[in-house]
Design an enzyme around this catalytic site. Structure first.
Site, PDB file in Angstrom:
ATOM      1  CB  THR A   1      -0.904   0.054   1.241  1.00 19.04           C
ATOM      2  OG1 THR A   1      -0.081   0.242   2.403  1.00 19.04           O
ATOM      3  CG2 THR A   1      -1.715  -1.210   1.394  1.00 19.04           C
TER       4      THR A   1
ATOM      5  CB  ILE B   1       1.035   0.110   6.777  1.00 17.04           C
ATOM      6  CG1 ILE B   1       0.230   1.404   6.937  1.00 17.04           C
ATOM      7  CG2 ILE B   1       1.906  -0.161   8.001  1.00 17.04           C
ATOM      8  CD1 ILE B   1      -0.815   1.335   8.040  1.00 17.04           C
TER       9      ILE B   1
ATOM     10  CB  ILE C   1       7.192  -0.334   8.921  1.00 14.38           C
ATOM     11  CG1 ILE C   1       6.502  -0.991  10.123  1.00 14.38           C
ATOM     12  CG2 ILE C   1       7.049   1.188   8.958  1.00 14.38           C
ATOM     13  CD1 ILE C   1       5.045  -0.662  10.276  1.00 14.38           C
ATOM     14  CE  LYS C   2       5.584   0.840   0.186  1.00 13.24           C
ATOM     15  NZ  LYS C   2       4.609   0.915  -0.930  1.00 13.24           N
ATOM     16  CB  ILE C   3      11.059   3.564   5.926  1.00 15.96           C
ATOM     17  CG1 ILE C   3      10.356   3.131   7.223  1.00 15.96           C
ATOM     18  CG2 ILE C   3      11.893   4.826   6.159  1.00 15.96           C
ATOM     19  CD1 ILE C   3      11.308   2.767   8.343  1.00 15.96           C
TER      20      ILE C   3
END
Length: 373
Positions: free
Chosen positions: A46, A110, A141-143
């Site tokens: 996402t 996310i 976790i998207k960074i």
């Protein structure tokens, strides 16, 4: 239900098929579960643009927004609640895939608030917060891989949290991302975390590279320039894969962590929807096939591949030298590759910030309407 033969062949070649989309409608209708059963889908990504589109379409979120409005939730809290609920529910749908793949797949991503892209401490703090809120082991976790994002990536991994590093455009930045991954794994090990449970993917963007470079080649307009159109993105991805192999299959730093359970950070091919109608609509899937990789596809691209995609197992491995030649030719003809990658990163961050702004605005309107009603 039988799996689609083309996507199953891609999966058998070692490419994890992930969907680049998520919405509450997709979850509640059973569509996501159906894609797992019929399209070999083993993960979901996402981003702010996807959530903005999901919350703006239909009325799936209206009851929850009304409930949150009645509780006095502000717009940031509302977005955090509805998006983490979707991601948690998707994680639950993927739990059997997660368990069957020993944690490799069955992953749902996310993204941290894109407004924090240039603040490492706040990014890491929100990454930890999102990890706790969703509370599922198959979360990523998207960074973003901005310069300021690199220390946040290492800090988040050091907490034992799995990370999807996004918005990677250049091989040079990708090398720094892999370095940040190893920094994080080493720190996690020192802190006593089980590093065999920490997973990461590095999302290397593909189609946008061709879009930007093709535009510049058109501006040059010579036959030599035209002949190079549509070649840069695949060359860039292939050089990224060479770098991946070097770091995780050859160099001693990672090898020294393998006995402790460390896992390679898998390359993930993102932005694989073809933007130019002159190119095959499966170009960035068929021509990026190698074991231990991920391809996250918009549904339109996935459907195209399901219909007529082909699997070329020689499309990625061992293609470094010819890819170097393409980059040399691009530079010789006047393409400033450093400027291309800086432009793409800045545009990527700006696009996600704009989508987040639109999401805030649309959600605030829903909250206002709910409060009046």
């Amino acid at each position: 239900m039988a799996q689609n033969a083309h996507l199953q062949e891609l999966s058998s070649a070692g490419v994890s098929v992930w969907l680049d989309d998520l919405s509450r409608e997709r979850i509640s209708s059973g569509n996501l579960a159906e894609l797992i059963e019929t399209k070999s889908v083993v993960g979901v990504t996402t981003n702010p643009s996807i959530f903005q589109a999901a919350l703006s379409a239909g009325d799936s979120y209206d009851p929850q927004v009304r409930e949150l409005a009645a509780q006095g939730a502000d717009v940031d809290a509302t977005i955090r609640t509805v998006t983490t609920d979707d991601v948690r529910n998707a994680c639950d749908i993927f739990t059997p895939v997660f368990e069957a793949s020993n944690g490799v797949d069955g992953r749902v991503s996310i993204e941290v608030d894109p407004r924090l892209a240039h603040d490492a401490d706040k990014t890491a703090a929100q990454a930890i917060e999102l990890w706790k809120i969703v509370d599922r082991p198959n979360l990523l976790i998207k960074i973003p891989a901005t310069e300021d994002g690199l220390p946040a990536i290492a800090k988040t991994l050091a907490e034992g949290i799995s990370v999807n590093v996004t918005l990677i455009f250049s091989v040079e930045r990708y090398r720094l991302v892999m370095g940040a991954y190893l920094d994080g794994i080493e720190a996690a090990k020192a802190a006593g975390h089980d590093i065999s449970k920490i997973h990461s993917v590095a999302s290397f963007f593909v189609s946008r590279v061709d879009t930007e470079i093709d535009k510049r080649l058109d501006a040059i307009g010579t036959p030599d320039a035209t002949a190079l159109k549509g070649k840069a993105a695949l060359a860039n991805a292939r050089l990224a894969y060479v770098a991946y192999q070097q770091v995780f299959e050859v160099e001693s730093r990672f090898q020294g962590l393998v006995s402790d359970g460390a896992l390679p950070q898998r390359p993930l091919w993102a932005s694989t929807g073809v933007k130019n109608p002159d190119y095959s609509d499966t170009l960035y899937v068929s021509d990026l096939v190698a074991p231990n990789t991920v391809n996250t596809m918009p549904e339109k691209t996935m459907d195209a591949f399901a219909d007529h995609g082909t699997v070329d197992t020689g499309s990625l491995v061992g293609r470094g030298p010819e890819s170097e030649e393409i980059f040399t030719a691009l530079s010789d003809i006047g393409i400033d590759l450093d400027d291309v990658f800086i432009t793409l990163e800045n545009e990527g961050v700006d696009k996600f910030e704009a989508s987040w702004g639109e999401l805030l605005e649309a959600t605030q309107k829903q909250l206002d309407q709910a409060s009046k009603g």
